[in-house]
Design a protein around this motif. Sequence first.
Motif, PDB file in Angstrom:
ATOM      1  N   ARG A 129       0.668  -1.319   0.082  1.00 39.22           N
ATOM      2  CA  ARG A 129      -0.059  -0.140  -0.446  1.00 39.22           C
ATOM      3  C   ARG A 129       1.107   1.270  -0.409  1.00 39.22           C
ATOM      4  O   ARG A 129       0.112   2.000  -0.479  1.00 39.22           O
ATOM      5  N   VAL A 130       1.852   1.641   0.769  1.00 43.19           N
ATOM      6  CA  VAL A 130       2.576   2.696   0.392  1.00 43.19           C
ATOM      7  C   VAL A 130       3.308   2.604  -0.671  1.00 43.19           C
ATOM      8  O   VAL A 130       3.517   3.749  -0.583  1.00 43.19           O
ATOM      9  N   VAL A 131       3.652   1.940  -0.888  1.00 40.45           N
ATOM     10  CA  VAL A 131       4.441   1.738  -2.688  1.00 40.45           C
ATOM     11  C   VAL A 131       3.360   2.621  -3.582  1.00 40.45           C
ATOM     12  O   VAL A 131       4.007   3.073  -3.913  1.00 40.45           O
ATOM     13  N   ALA A 132       2.530   1.537  -3.286  1.00 38.02           N
ATOM     14  CA  ALA A 132       1.177   2.010  -5.161  1.00 38.02           C
ATOM     15  C   ALA A 132       0.823   3.840  -4.651  1.00 38.02           C
ATOM     16  O   ALA A 132       0.774   4.440  -4.943  1.00 38.02           O
ATOM     17  N   ILE A 133       1.271   4.274  -3.120  1.00 42.41           N
ATOM     18  CA  ILE A 133       0.765   5.398  -3.095  1.00 42.41           C
ATOM     19  C   ILE A 133       1.594   6.355  -2.879  1.00 42.41           C
ATOM     20  O   ILE A 133       2.174   7.918  -3.671  1.00 42.41           O
ATOM     21  N   LEU A 134       3.296   5.995  -2.972  1.00 44.25           N
ATOM     22  CA  LEU A 134       3.720   6.912  -3.324  1.00 44.25           C
ATOM     23  C   LEU A 134       4.767   7.139  -4.173  1.00 44.25           C
ATOM     24  O   LEU A 134       4.598   8.010  -5.371  1.00 44.25           O
ATOM     25  N   PHE A 135       3.646   5.925  -4.987  1.00 43.27           N
ATOM     26  CA  PHE A 135       4.115   5.583  -6.977  1.00 43.27           C
ATOM     27  C   PHE A 135       2.654   6.915  -7.180  1.00 43.27           C
ATOM     28  O   PHE A 135       2.811   6.940  -8.464  1.00 43.27           O
ATOM     29  N   ASN A 136       1.697   7.486  -6.320  1.00 44.61           N
ATOM     30  CA  ASN A 136       0.464   7.599  -7.099  1.00 44.61           C
ATOM     31  C   ASN A 136       0.059   6.333  -7.503  1.00 44.61           C
ATOM     32  O   ASN A 136      -0.583   6.516  -9.062  1.00 44.61           O
ATOM     33  N   LYS A 137      -0.436   4.863  -7.427  1.00 41.95           N
ATOM     34  CA  LYS A 137      -0.859   4.415  -8.312  1.00 41.95           C
ATOM     35  C   LYS A 137      -2.104   3.607  -8.098  1.00 41.95           C
ATOM     36  O   LYS A 137      -2.331   3.311  -6.587  1.00 41.95           O
ATOM     37  N   GLU A 138      -2.743   3.369  -8.543  1.00 43.11           N
ATOM     38  CA  GLU A 138      -3.877   2.468  -7.425  1.00 43.11           C
ATOM     39  C   GLU A 138      -3.936   1.314  -6.702  1.00 43.11           C
ATOM     40  O   GLU A 138      -3.200   0.661  -7.673  1.00 43.11           O
ATOM     41  N   PHE A 139      -3.925   1.138  -5.318  1.00 39.05           N
ATOM     42  CA  PHE A 139      -3.888  -0.041  -5.007  1.00 39.05           C
ATOM     43  C   PHE A 139      -4.916  -0.929  -4.717  1.00 39.05           C
ATOM     44  O   PHE A 139      -5.649  -0.656  -4.154  1.00 39.05           O
ATOM     45  N   THR A 140      -4.457  -2.194  -5.725  1.00 39.80           N
ATOM     46  CA  THR A 140      -5.910  -3.117  -5.272  1.00 39.80           C
ATOM     47  C   THR A 140      -4.843  -4.660  -4.842  1.00 39.80           C
ATOM     48  O   THR A 140      -3.917  -5.066  -5.320  1.00 39.80           O
ATOM     49  N   PRO A 141      -5.250  -5.298  -4.042  1.00 40.67           N
ATOM     50  CA  PRO A 141      -4.118  -6.627  -2.947  1.00 40.67           C
ATOM     51  C   PRO A 141      -4.529  -7.473  -3.609  1.00 40.67           C
ATOM     52  O   PRO A 141      -5.276  -7.546  -4.882  1.00 40.67           O
TER      53      PRO A 141
END
Length: 441
Positions: A318-330
Amino acid sequence: MTAATLLLAAFSMLGAAIYLVKKTRGFISATSMLLSFLLLLYGPAYLVYTLYYNQDSPIYRELMKTPYFDDASASLNLAIAMTYLGCIIGIELIDRLAPRRALKLTQTLQDWNANPLRSASSIDGWLIAVNATLIALMAWTSIREHHIAVILGFLETANSQSAKGEYRLLHAGSASYAYRVALTSIAPFLLTWSFLEGLIKRNWLLLATACVLFGLTLLGRLETLSKVPIALLAVQIGLATLLSFRNRNSVGLGVAAATAVALVFYPLVELSIPEASRATSATEFFFWRTFFISNEVLLEYFSAIPYYISHTWGLNIRVVAILFNKEFTPAYEQVSLLWRGQSGSTSNAMFIADAWADFSFFGVAVTSILAGAICRMIDVIFVAEGKSPMTIGLLGCSFIGIVQLMLSSIQSAMLGGGLASIPLTLFALIKARDILQRRRK
């Protein structure tokens, strides 16, 4: 190819079992719990599922129809072998970096049974203050989310698995992440430490806060409307009780532990799954859910990735997805949607599943080494200090974190499961106390 990799996985399990016996010599520690859980859930059980028990699984039959099934099975076999090897490397790496602490740990465990439970800490006031703060947080959350009403509503729900399952989906569990972390790791650690500390020192206020914390923890676990959180709390308390007197595995202890787990688990199955009313049904469910479904979910991951779902290269965190401004889908949502047609289904998978989803074999290797290193660090830094309420509480917390490793990603086990967050918090608390004591002098 598949047969060869399965044989490699089997040899890795045998090697890990021999290493476990020689390294830990039957003593209970974070290291021994990690390797024991791996062997219990992903050792012979994995081989039995792969070679025999899968025949009754509709999901397995569906996976077998895919054109990549053999490749996926071979990859999973290799990943299992890498997991055992990686954990052992992580353990040995810490021993090489801190040889004196490793020797002290060995001596401490050997002397555990001969030494009485004692505390040399002067942290009672801090513990009471922390407990009071946590009690206020948990009580406020329980009141705000109407936990008692949720539990009563579940008990009054129609006596069928579908009705109870729908109610659980709609109402179970807190929406607060901070509360869930407190419920899973922080509260059990503090109540164990505080109760034993208060009992030794006859500190009635500390004992009172520990009892209140236990009541709120039990309420929160009941509100999840699941058998596992309640059973884990019972096992954790049982482990703390055992460690207060002795630290050594034996056949008799294993039989007693298995009996205790059965006595805790069976009524919970009866309550949460009404259809499993016969002893044989409950037993079958126990073995399937405990030993085989986790291996099946692993196979689902490796059959889906990278053949139908691409490796995420970190975006599954989740943190990496937020940093790269990407949608987080588990990854578990994508895998469940692919094989089960349910995006909301949360199938439990051990830490190498998410590591595989993110970074393929590299992720499996790194997270396995990290898991072994973290558990060994807990032992050589804290457990080596001796038999104390703090040590026993931390080992109980490690038990929960290792269970989390068997069911979720390594980052969840480190943070939410307390495998890394609790030792770091404890380390900071002890350092802060020491600094204040030096300034007073």
